[in-house]
Design an enzyme around this catalytic site. Structure first.
Site, PDB file in Angstrom:
ATOM      1  N   CYS A 153      40.926  35.424  46.020  1.00 27.66           N
ATOM      2  CA  CYS A 153      39.733  34.639  45.735  1.00 27.66           C
ATOM      3  C   CYS A 153      39.310  33.846  46.965  1.00 27.66           C
ATOM      4  O   CYS A 153      40.106  33.098  47.518  1.00 27.66           O
ATOM      5  CB  CYS A 153      40.017  33.690  44.579  1.00 27.66           C
ATOM      6  SG  CYS A 153      38.548  32.846  44.049  1.00 27.66           S
ATOM      7  N   GLY A 183      35.740  46.262  43.190  1.00 26.75           N
ATOM      8  CA  GLY A 183      34.619  45.930  44.062  1.00 26.75           C
ATOM      9  C   GLY A 183      33.441  46.845  43.827  1.00 26.75           C
ATOM     10  O   GLY A 183      33.537  48.059  44.054  1.00 26.75           O
ATOM     11  N   ASP A 184      32.353  46.275  43.304  1.00 29.34           N
ATOM     12  CA  ASP A 184      31.068  46.982  43.211  1.00 29.34           C
ATOM     13  C   ASP A 184      31.071  48.175  42.268  1.00 29.34           C
ATOM     14  O   ASP A 184      30.260  49.082  42.434  1.00 29.34           O
ATOM     15  CB  ASP A 184      30.617  47.492  44.591  1.00 29.34           C
ATOM     16  CG  ASP A 184      30.500  46.382  45.606  1.00 29.34           C
ATOM     17  OD1 ASP A 184      30.380  45.216  45.187  1.00 29.34           O
ATOM     18  OD2 ASP A 184      30.554  46.686  46.813  1.00 29.34           O
TER      19      ASP A 184
HETATM   20  C1  LIG Z   1      32.178  34.176  39.043  1.00 25.43           C
HETATM   21  C2  LIG Z   1      33.383  34.823  39.652  1.00 25.43           C
HETATM   22  C3  LIG Z   1      34.631  34.226  39.503  1.00 25.43           C
HETATM   23  C4  LIG Z   1      35.774  34.818  40.056  1.00 25.43           C
HETATM   24  N1  LIG Z   1      36.991  34.231  39.832  1.00 25.43           N
HETATM   25  C5  LIG Z   1      38.130  34.866  40.257  1.00 25.43           C
HETATM   26  C6  LIG Z   1      39.415  34.377  39.902  1.00 25.43           C
HETATM   27  O1  LIG Z   1      39.565  33.366  39.186  1.00 25.43           O
HETATM   28  N2  LIG Z   1      40.489  35.051  40.368  1.00 25.43           N
HETATM   29  C7  LIG Z   1      40.385  36.185  41.149  1.00 25.43           C
HETATM   30  O2  LIG Z   1      41.394  36.760  41.534  1.00 25.43           O
HETATM   31  N3  LIG Z   1      39.168  36.680  41.480  1.00 25.43           N
HETATM   32  C8  LIG Z   1      38.051  36.058  41.038  1.00 25.43           C
HETATM   33  N4  LIG Z   1      36.829  36.615  41.318  1.00 25.43           N
HETATM   34  C9  LIG Z   1      36.748  37.913  42.028  1.00 25.43           C
HETATM   35  C10 LIG Z   1      36.678  39.087  41.022  1.00 25.43           C
HETATM   36  O3  LIG Z   1      37.878  39.200  40.285  1.00 25.43           O
HETATM   37  C11 LIG Z   1      36.433  40.439  41.738  1.00 25.43           C
HETATM   38  O4  LIG Z   1      37.487  40.666  42.641  1.00 25.43           O
HETATM   39  C12 LIG Z   1      35.117  40.465  42.516  1.00 25.43           C
HETATM   40  O5  LIG Z   1      34.047  39.937  41.734  1.00 25.43           O
HETATM   41  C13 LIG Z   1      34.757  41.899  42.950  1.00 25.43           C
HETATM   42  O6  LIG Z   1      34.602  42.748  41.846  1.00 25.43           O
HETATM   43  P1  LIG Z   1      33.133  43.166  41.293  1.00 25.43           P
HETATM   44  O7  LIG Z   1      32.365  43.744  42.441  1.00 25.43           O
HETATM   45  O8  LIG Z   1      33.420  44.168  40.208  1.00 25.43           O
HETATM   46  O9  LIG Z   1      32.502  41.909  40.788  1.00 25.43           O
HETATM   47  C14 LIG Z   1      35.672  36.025  40.800  1.00 25.43           C
HETATM   48  C15 LIG Z   1      34.407  36.603  40.952  1.00 25.43           C
HETATM   49  C16 LIG Z   1      33.265  36.036  40.389  1.00 25.43           C
HETATM   50  C17 LIG Z   1      31.934  36.713  40.558  1.00 25.43           C
END
Ligand SMILES: Cc1cc2nc3c(=O)[nH]c(=O)nc-3n(C[C@H](O)[C@H](O)[C@H](O)COP(=O)(O)O)c2cc1C
Length: 328
Positions: free
Chosen positions: A101, A202-203
């Site tokens: 994160c 991711g994406d």
């Molecule tokens: C609003 C928000 C909150 C997130 N909070 C966390 C979290 O608490 N822990 C974590 O490991 N990643 C967190 N992430 C990252 C997501 O788990 C993920 O790795 C990232 O959004 C990429 O995936 P996506 O493209 O499918 O969104 C967060 C992402 C977003 C958008």
């Protein structure tokens, strides 16, 4: 199908941990809609902060679908081990460690993806946590600190060595934030280098993309974050496509109405009326973001102050939409 310790996960699509999004009501909903595994919002490893209202909600695992995977974040091995033990005592069945994160709040305290810089510390944290609890421990990382420090492969090996039982990789470095395309090549090489299940993240926004990423990386599962906001049926669509190669028809307006009303009800009963009403605004905004009249509806919805009126307003919205023949 794959395994995390004693748990057999029967769907190759996982809900990513998202602070402020993947609370218990949303996790339960996504699980019902076909997610093989759902991961909680992160909980700080600083147990002194657990008395806060936010932590109390995050630490409430009662009646959750199994296996209950709870994510912890922090940079101190002993505190992380203690937090893992306390979460297991409260019902966690998998402990997930957040080193993925980029949030400033987390990075400044040398937790989240900032830790990736310090491999010996990563090793110490992972070993301390796996030694402290009997349940499986999983890890979530990015591909590195920045584009010249992409050490995810090395971290992955450390993780496997330390007894981590599954690894989720968000295909970006910390400094990328959410910019650029996720690097599925790096995820593929990590998956090849270690033998624990790896989840590609991711994406990923559609069944076809999920299949492409699985083909490209050879991972055990895909992990979905933002694309699931306001669209929990994406899990069903991806799961179905991965099993059959066919695309499910999108949910009809009537089903979206049922899902949203049930979600709203869960939010109100989990958080109580005051907080529930506020948290519901965000989710309703996501559900209706692509609807032609979504924006104007949100304006009026966001000033409603009671749970009952929110539900009535959603019902009216869908009644109007079906009378006007709005497509789902
Ligand atoms: C609003 C928000 C909150 C997130 N909070 C966390 C979290 O608490 N822990 C974590 O490991 N990643 C967190 N992430 C990252 C997501 O788990 C993920 O790795 C990232 O959004 C990429 O995936 P996506 O493209 O499918 O969104 C967060 C992402 C977003 C958008």
């Amino acid at each position: 199908m794959f395994h995390i310790g004693p748990y057999t996960i029967d769907s190759q699509v996982i809900l990513a941990p998202m602070a402020g999004v993947t609370d218990r009501p949303f996790r339960q909903l996504c699980k019902r809609m076909g997610a093989g595994l759902v991961v909680s919002e992160m909980v700080t490893s600083d147990t002194r902060l657990w008395k806060s209202r936010k932590s109390a909600y995050r630490l409430n695992h009662a009646g959750e679908v199994e296996p209950r995977s709870i994510q912890i974040a922090g940079g101190d091995p002993e505190m992380m081990a203690e937090a893992a033990i306390m979460n297991v005592q409260r019902g966690a069945q998998i402990i997930d460690i957040n080193m993925g994160c980029p949030a400033k709040k987390v990075c400044n305290k040398a937790a989240g993806s900032a830790l990736l810089k310090d491999e010996p510390l990563v090793r110490n944290i992972l070993s301390a946590v796996t030694a402290a609890v009997d349940v499986p421990v999983t890890l979530k990382i990015r591909t590195g600190w920045d584009s010249s420090n992409k050490n995810a492969l090395s971290i992955a090996r450390i993780a496997e060595d330390a007894g981590i039982q599954a690894l989720a990789v968000h295909g970006r470095t910390r400094s990328c934030g959410y910019k650029g395309e996720a690097e599925y090549d790096t995820i593929a090489s990590i998956n090849e280098a270690i033998s624990i299940p790896v989840f590609a993240n991711g994406d990923i926004t559609s069944p076809e993309k999920a299949q492409q990423v699985l083909n490209h990386t050879g991972c055990s599962a895909v992990m979905i974050g933002r694309a699931a906001q306001g669209k929990p049926w994406l899990f069903r669509e991806i799961d179905h496509y991965l099993r059959t190669g066919t695309i499910l028809p999108p949910p009809q307006l009537e089903e979206i109405r049922e899902i949203l009303l049930a979600h709203l009800h869960e939010l109100h009963s989990f958080y109580g009326d005051y907080l529930g009403v506020r948290i519901a605004r965000k989710h309703v905004g996501w559900y209706l973001q692509d609807k032609p009249d979504g924006k104007s509806f949100r304006k009026t919805f966001n000033i409603i102050e009671t749970a009952a009126e929110q539900a009535t307003s959603i019902e009216k919205y869908f009644d109007n939409a079906s009378n006007n023949g709005v497509a789902a």
